[in-house]
Design a protein around this motif. Structure first.
Motif, PDB file in Angstrom:
ATOM      1  N   GLN A 117       0.905  -1.156  -0.009  1.00  0.00           N
ATOM      2  CA  GLN A 117       0.039   0.089  -0.029  1.00  0.00           C
ATOM      3  C   GLN A 117       0.982   1.332   0.005  1.00  0.00           C
ATOM      4  N   PHE A 152       2.124   1.751  -3.499  1.00  0.00           N
ATOM      5  CA  PHE A 152       0.987   2.072  -4.494  1.00  0.00           C
ATOM      6  C   PHE A 152       0.751   3.616  -4.085  1.00  0.00           C
ATOM      7  N   GLN A 180       2.892   5.492  -6.218  1.00  0.00           N
ATOM      8  CA  GLN A 180       2.937   5.025  -7.672  1.00  0.00           C
ATOM      9  C   GLN A 180       4.157   4.190  -7.903  1.00  0.00           C
ATOM     10  N   TYR A 213      -2.724  -4.363  -5.557  1.00  0.00           N
ATOM     11  CA  TYR A 213      -1.857  -3.218  -5.755  1.00  0.00           C
ATOM     12  C   TYR A 213      -0.505  -3.620  -6.639  1.00  0.00           C
TER      13      TYR A 213
END
Length: 384
Positions: free
Chosen positions: A120, A123, A126, A157
């Motif tokens: 996470q 993610f 990015q 993800y």
């Protein structure tokens, strides 16, 4: 930086691929350290290793065994957080490291709180995520808990899905993951197992006396949260077998979970052939696994490791995400039912042909070269 001279003698400079590997628990350490070492030994990569400390003492033993030191050590368990706090703390602390290091890709493993928070955090910035041991599924959100949902969420993800088996790949395809993003590579735990069993290190005298005595050793491990209310049924089977067979012994390294330990000490026979041990370091445990006659477990990793050592495994769970082991005949799903565990154990003890049917089957989890394959795939991903 790498300097490459082309055929027409022009000098080209290639940036190293910065890979951050995030590990927090003992099983993650065992399975990820071969990959961490492979990355560090390849000049195309700059390898950053983060230890969240989710299993600090147990993971430190693994790191010492493989002579690997983390670049960052978060020691999150010093705060004694609850499950939701573990996620929050790792997410916040990893985010700081990501902002500092700015890796090209973040690698996470399996299904732990460290895995979920690591994926996470990447993610949110990015940063591509590589998920090692992707695609494991029971399709029961509460079994194993919370691992099943962790691994499903991490899959959302993930950029590069490193699946151990074709079954894992099929699970990902069913969830509409693009096939070009899935790579069937085997399981890195086999890399670790072959590495550690080739070492010649000292074994504590207590364990050596167990390994070298004339009894058939049945290795037992239980720790799953979803099994807690039914562990007494498993231990009843152990008590029955130790009473009926004079040529066997049970060896049980007990998980640190206080709820498990309470049930163990209250329920298991005090017979001297039932050896209750503290958790063992990976080298000693691998030697114990290698010397066992067969194994009763609810562990995921052992379901992958034992077949490589030709050891039959009775899986004390209602379901398993390692279905290819069941299909290959290296595992037998027995649940926590006392009678089923007794009957299957008797067959292994008394029927040589049944025992051999486990050990002659091919291990579906890899050939010990999974880390090499993953390194090559990451190179290709960034070169393209």
């Amino acid at each position: 930086m790498l300097r490459i001279v082309s055929e027409n003698f022009e000098v080209k400079t290639l940036k190293k691929i910065k890979v951050m590997s995030v590990i927090g628990t003992r099983p993650e350490g065992i399975k990820m350290i071969p990959l961490v070492k492979a990355l560090k030994n390849d000049s195309a990569f700059e390898s950053i290793f983060v230890n969240t400390g989710q299993h600090k003492e147990q993971l430190d033993q693994v790191l010492e065994l493989f002579s690997v030191e983390p670049d960052y050590n978060l020691n999150i368990m010093e705060r004694k957080p609850k499950l939701e706090e573990i996620l929050a703390v790792i997410l916040v602390e990893l985010s700081k490291i990501l902002d500092k290091e700015k890796p090209d890709i973040v690698l996470v493993h399996g299904d732990t709180a460290t895995t979920l928070a690591g994926a996470q955090a990447a993610f949110f910035r990015q940063i591509p995520v590589g998920h090692i041991e992707a695609g494991l599924r029971t399709f029961d959100r509460y079994s194993p808990f919370p691992e099943e949902m962790n691994r499903q969420v991490v899959g959302k993800y993930t950029t590069l899905h490193f699946a151990a088996t074709e079954t894992n790949k099929s699970n990902l395809l069913a969830e509409l993951v693009n096939e070009k993003d899935i790579f069937v590579v085997g399981n890195t735990v086999i890399d670790a197992l072959f590495d550690v069993t080739s070492k010649k290190l000292d074994i504590p005298l207590e364990i050596k006396s167990i390994i070298e005595n004339p009894y058939h050793t049945i290795l037992l491990t239980t720790h799953r949260r979803e099994n807690l209310e039914e562990l007494n049924d498993v231990y009843s089977a152990v008590n029955h077998l130790i009473k009926e067979y004079n040529d066997i012994q049970f060896v049980f390294p007990i998980h640190k979970n206080p709820a498990v330990r309470k049930k163990v000490y209250a329920s298991l026979s005090k017979d001297p052939r039932v050896h209750l041990l503290e958790p063992l370091d990976y080298y000693v445990f691998s030697q114990l696994m290698n010397s066992s006659y067969f194994i009763i477990t609810d562990s995921g990793g052992i379901q992958e490791e034992a077949p490589a050592l030709k050891k039959p495994v009775l899986v004390a769970r209602k379901s398993t995400e390692r279905t290819e082991g069941i299909e290959a005949g290296t595992l037998k799903l027995v649940g926590t039912n006392t009678e089923t565990i007794i009957n299957e154990s008797i067959k292994l003890l008394e029927q040589p042909s049944y025992y051999q049917s486990f050990s002659r089957n091919r291990n579906p989890y890899g050939d010990g070269k999974t880390s090499e394959k993953i390194v090559s795939i990451i190179k290709n991903y960034f070169s393209s």
